[in-house]
Design a protein around this motif. Structure first.
Motif, PDB file in Angstrom:
ATOM      1  N   ASN A 516      -7.225 -17.591   2.191  1.00 38.50           N
ATOM      2  CA  ASN A 516      -6.083 -18.248   1.725  1.00 38.50           C
ATOM      3  C   ASN A 516      -5.831 -18.184   0.112  1.00 38.50           C
ATOM      4  OD1 ASN A 516      -4.613 -18.484   4.157  1.00 38.50           O
ATOM      5  ND2 ASN A 516      -5.785 -20.494   4.759  1.00 38.50           N
ATOM      6  N   GLY A 517      -4.886 -17.752  -0.172  1.00 34.95           N
ATOM      7  CA  GLY A 517      -4.379 -17.859  -2.000  1.00 34.95           C
ATOM      8  C   GLY A 517      -5.108 -16.692  -2.541  1.00 34.95           C
ATOM      9  N   ALA A 518      -5.618 -15.688  -1.851  1.00 37.77           N
ATOM     10  CA  ALA A 518      -6.103 -14.664  -2.367  1.00 37.77           C
ATOM     11  C   ALA A 518      -4.925 -13.750  -2.942  1.00 37.77           C
ATOM     12  CB  ALA A 518      -7.032 -13.557  -1.502  1.00 37.77           C
ATOM     13  N   GLU A 519      -5.019 -13.013  -3.819  1.00 36.20           N
ATOM     14  CA  GLU A 519      -3.795 -12.070  -4.392  1.00 36.20           C
ATOM     15  C   GLU A 519      -4.135 -10.615  -4.601  1.00 36.20           C
ATOM     16  OE1 GLU A 519      -2.146 -13.396  -8.181  1.00 36.20           O
ATOM     17  OE2 GLU A 519      -1.612 -15.308  -7.060  1.00 36.20           O
ATOM     18  N   LEU A 520      -3.263  -9.828  -4.382  1.00 36.35           N
ATOM     19  CA  LEU A 520      -3.495  -8.217  -4.349  1.00 36.35           C
ATOM     20  C   LEU A 520      -2.326  -7.596  -5.004  1.00 36.35           C
ATOM     21  CD1 LEU A 520      -5.011  -5.771  -3.433  1.00 36.35           C
ATOM     22  CD2 LEU A 520      -3.839  -5.772  -1.466  1.00 36.35           C
ATOM     23  N   GLU A 521      -2.667  -6.800  -6.060  1.00 38.35           N
ATOM     24  CA  GLU A 521      -1.546  -6.105  -6.750  1.00 38.35           C
ATOM     25  C   GLU A 521      -1.804  -4.604  -6.487  1.00 38.35           C
ATOM     26  OE1 GLU A 521      -1.005  -7.525 -10.402  1.00 38.35           O
ATOM     27  OE2 GLU A 521      -0.663  -9.499  -9.965  1.00 38.35           O
ATOM     28  N   VAL A 522      -0.683  -3.673  -6.382  1.00 40.65           N
ATOM     29  CA  VAL A 522      -0.839  -2.458  -5.834  1.00 40.65           C
ATOM     30  C   VAL A 522      -0.172  -1.823  -6.753  1.00 40.65           C
ATOM     31  CG1 VAL A 522      -1.137  -0.700  -4.293  1.00 40.65           C
ATOM     32  CG2 VAL A 522      -1.746  -2.780  -3.639  1.00 40.65           C
ATOM     33  N   ILE A 523      -0.589  -0.532  -7.219  1.00 35.42           N
ATOM     34  CA  ILE A 523       0.466   0.403  -8.224  1.00 35.42           C
ATOM     35  C   ILE A 523       0.485   1.839  -7.413  1.00 35.42           C
ATOM     36  CG2 ILE A 523       1.292   1.399 -10.234  1.00 35.42           C
ATOM     37  CD1 ILE A 523       0.144  -0.784 -11.588  1.00 35.42           C
ATOM     38  N   LEU A 524       1.397   2.297  -6.773  1.00 36.27           N
ATOM     39  CA  LEU A 524       1.352   3.386  -6.012  1.00 36.27           C
ATOM     40  C   LEU A 524       1.935   4.618  -7.052  1.00 36.27           C
ATOM     41  CD1 LEU A 524       2.321   2.433  -2.316  1.00 36.27           C
ATOM     42  CD2 LEU A 524      -0.041   2.696  -3.388  1.00 36.27           C
ATOM     43  N   LEU A 525       1.425   5.667  -6.975  1.00 35.71           N
ATOM     44  CA  LEU A 525       1.989   7.037  -7.507  1.00 35.71           C
ATOM     45  C   LEU A 525       1.912   8.117  -6.564  1.00 35.71           C
ATOM     46  CD1 LEU A 525       3.163   8.654  -9.783  1.00 35.71           C
ATOM     47  CD2 LEU A 525       0.796   8.770 -10.852  1.00 35.71           C
ATOM     48  N   ASN A 526       2.949   8.830  -6.273  1.00 36.47           N
ATOM     49  CA  ASN A 526       2.811   9.912  -5.482  1.00 36.47           C
ATOM     50  C   ASN A 526       2.525  11.332  -6.525  1.00 36.47           C
ATOM     51  OD1 ASN A 526       2.929  12.077  -3.698  1.00 36.47           O
ATOM     52  ND2 ASN A 526       5.412  11.969  -3.580  1.00 36.47           N
ATOM     53  N   PHE A 527       1.576  11.535  -6.502  1.00 34.62           N
ATOM     54  CA  PHE A 527       0.975  12.740  -7.277  1.00 34.62           C
ATOM     55  C   PHE A 527       1.249  13.981  -6.659  1.00 34.62           C
ATOM     56  CE2 PHE A 527      -1.355  14.353 -11.183  1.00 34.62           C
ATOM     57  CZ  PHE A 527      -0.636  13.374 -12.075  1.00 34.62           C
ATOM     58  N   ARG A 528       1.740  14.171  -5.467  1.00 34.26           N
ATOM     59  CA  ARG A 528       1.710  15.439  -4.924  1.00 34.26           C
ATOM     60  C   ARG A 528       2.880  16.349  -5.331  1.00 34.26           C
ATOM     61  NH1 ARG A 528       3.179  15.656   0.345  1.00 34.26           N
ATOM     62  NH2 ARG A 528       2.449  17.700   0.414  1.00 34.26           N
TER      63      ARG A 528
END
Length: 639
Positions: A516-528
């Motif tokens: 509880n309270g944990a954070e997650l940040e994600v940056i996605l790049l489609n490189f196909r």
């Protein structure tokens, strides 16, 4: 006159007794013969008395020392306990003393032979017997001639002591090397004590073959052609000794030279020795291995190995199974400890296929190498070791097991360049381990370690993460499989940048740490380069409809930023709808269509992400948080 001794200056004179002198001995005119020397008067420690031996029972054959046969009679001197080899004819001027020393040893009542501070030449082998002590006085015995047989040989003997002698083999490197050409060669023997002994210039200094209960103390083993000390030997102590420069005559890079080499040996205590400094850069000064060569009952494993307070020069330690064996043939060494050793210089540590190994308080390790090549159980705990770098490699599909079984705790990294944790080109395999509280002035992970961290095969304790720079644990993940699991840490503030190279659908599953309270940040790049890419999230994520639509058909080179917070079993999306085009990114990539990317391209992307993307994301986060805070304040005022 009765009760007087017939005096002779030399053994030759005594052997030349006249008939009258013999009669005088027989009728009691003389009590015996007093011998003043062997080759000349005074060349033995002291005069000794020979007495007329009884005819029955037969006292035995002439041995040139305690029993002399002359003119039909036998003269006998009863040596009690210890005897100097000079009484049996050994002498520095002899070209070969083999037979004289051998007859001295073979005399039944003799339990100790003493050798004075002089040089004695030997051409053959001298066979030892049980319950024998060889007592020297810094004595030098030189072995010449046949280089296929050892100097001292003990076969199926027990309770043998060799003390304070120097053995010199004069090895001729133009002749073939032979492992039997040793200073001391014991086989099938037990309870052996070798103290204050120097062995040099043999093919092998000391060879122990199927032995038990051996102690080597305060000895020097140097400059032997192939190995200093080797063999199969259980319950063995090697302590307070100087073992260096063995194997220098072997071609470099052969990896066949070692100062100390034990195979299939258990209960080893290697304590307070100085080892190493071979010219072969790839060899180990000390190697303990399991090997199929020589396996038999009681010599079929390597267990309970203690290596403590030793000083290693140039060449280090190798513990494991013979790397030449296939995985199914290897038997991991069990219960290994390396403690408080000094590897300062150029000495490495190799740990291959071990179970319950612990290294602690060792200093000056140049390369700490771990290789796991079997599917058998293994475990290693390194605590408070000092090393320039750790090399993890050849883990052969056991990464998830190795993550928990290989632990580096409080490692102090002393290298000034490169990375603390590395993979080794050419060995294959992938890194996996747990890392706790390291101290390092250089980044922790190279690219391979970084990728394995993201994949979950390298675990870093929670309390450590805030103290590391971004590069130490993550830059980006090149993902080309159908599934990816973020290995996040509670309250992590730095995003995962995921470059999607896979074909089809990439499914992002729940993170490994869900608090509880944990954070997650994600940056996605489609490189196909071929265009659209579908990205999905598992059911543990709560995505907005806008994000779902965007991810269902992610255009080539488009970036998506997402932020999640874990609350009551669900990763809830906090920030969405941040999409960026690739115009700024393409400026940093030489290949415009993003195919066949090079290291330069990746470096450009990383630079753009750090200088442009992350500041933009942070600005958006700040703006959104301000808006949320304003809305929250407005809501409180309305209430």
């Amino acid at each position: 006159m009765a009760n007087q001794f017939l005096v002779k200056d030399t053994m030759a004179a005594m052997r030349g007794l006249s008939a009258a002198e013999i009669t005088a001995l027989q009728n009691g005119t003389y009590e015996g013969v007093q011998l003043l020397g062997y080759y000349e008067k005074g060349d033995t420690p002291a005069p000794i008395i020979y007495y007329l031996a009884p005819a029955t029972p037969d006292p035995g054959s002439d041995n040139g020392g305690s029993l002399i046969e002359v003119g039909g009679i036998k003269l006998m001197h009863n040596f009690v306990g210890s005897v100097d080899i000079r009484y049996f004819g050994a002498a520095p001027q002899n070209l070969d003393n083999t037979i004289f020393i051998q007859k001295c040893i073979d005399t039944v009542q003799i339990k100790c032979i003493s050798i004075d501070n002089n040089t004695y030449r030997v051409l053959g082998s001298i066979n030892l017997k049980s319950a024998l002590k060889i007592q020297g006085d810094a004595s030098l015995i030189t072995k010449t001639g046949n280089q296929t047989i050892a100097l001292f040989v003990g076969t199926a003997v027990n309770d043998v002591v060799v003390d304070n002698v120097r053995l010199h083999g004069g090895f001729d490197p133009t002749k073939p090397s032979n492992y039997n050409y040793a200073g001391l060669l014991f086989s099938e023997s037990s309870h052996l004590v070798i103290t204050n002994v120097s062995v040099e210039k043999f093919s092998v200094g000391i060879r122990l073959y199927y032995c038990n209960g051996v102690e080597i103390d305060a000895s020097t083993v140097v400059d032997n052609h192939t190995v200093g000390i080797s063999g199969l030997s259980n319950n063995t102590k090697l302590k307070n000794s100087f073992i260096q420069r063995n194997g220098n005559a072997i071609l470099e890079t052969s990896q066949q030279t070692r100062d100390v080499y034990f195979i299939n040996s258990s209960n080893l205590d290697i304590f307070n020795n100085t080892l190493g400094n071979s010219t072969d850069p790839l060899t180990r000064a000390l190697a303990v291995r399991y090997d199929l060569d020589g396996v038999r009952t009681d010599f079929d494993k390597a267990e309970n190995i203690s290596i403590r307070l030793n000083r290693f020069f140039k060449n280090g330690v190798g513990i494991g199974s013979d790397p030449g064996l296939v995985a199914t043939q290897r038997v991991p060494p069990v219960n290994v400890i390396l403690e408080s050793n000094d590897f300062t210089g150029t000495a490495d540590v190799w740990i291959d296929d071990v179970l319950n190994a612990r290294t602690q308080h060792n200093k000056g390790i140049v390369n700490y190498n771990v290789r796991i090549g079997t599917s058998k159980p293994f475990s290693l705990y390194s605590f408070n070791d000092e090393a320039q770098q750790v090399n993890q490699n050849s883990l052969s599909g056991n990464q998830l097991v190795a993550r928990d079984a290989i632990v580096f705790d409080s490692t102090n990294f002393t290298g000034s360049t490169g990375f603390a944790f590395n993979t080794v080109v050419g060995y294959g395999g992938l890194p996996a381990c747990t890392i706790k509280s390291p101290k390092s002035k250089v980044p922790l992970f190279d690219a391979s370690f970084s990728s394995r961290f993201v994949a979950g095969n390298v675990l870093v304790e929670d309390s450590l993460r805030p103290n590391l720079s971004n590069r130490n644990y993550f830059d980006y993940e090149i993902e080309n499989s159908s599934s990816f699991t973020p290995n996040n840490i509670s309250n992590e503030r730095n995003p995962f940048f995921i470059r999607v190279d896979t074909v089809g659908v990439l499914n992002i599953t729940a993170p490994t740490n869900s608090k509880n309270g944990a954070e997650l940040e994600v940056i996605l790049l489609n490189f196909r380069p071929t265009g659209q890419m579908n990205v999905t999230f598992s059911a543990e994520y709560d995505l907005s409809d806008n994000t779902k639509r965007a991810l269902a058909s992610l255009p080539n080179a488009k970036l998506v930023f997402l932020k999640f917070r874990y609350l009551r079993g669900i990763w809830r999306e906090d920030v969405n709808n941040y999409f960026f085009n690739n115009s700024s990114a393409v400026a940093n990539v030489s290949n415009a269509n993003l195919s066949n990317t090079t290291a330069t391209d990746v470096a450009g992307l990383v630079s753009w992400i750090n200088s442009d993307l992350i500041p933009l994301v942070n600005a958006n986060k700040t703006q959104l948080n301000a808006k949320l805070e304003s809305d929250r304040a407005s809501g409180q005022q309305s209430n």
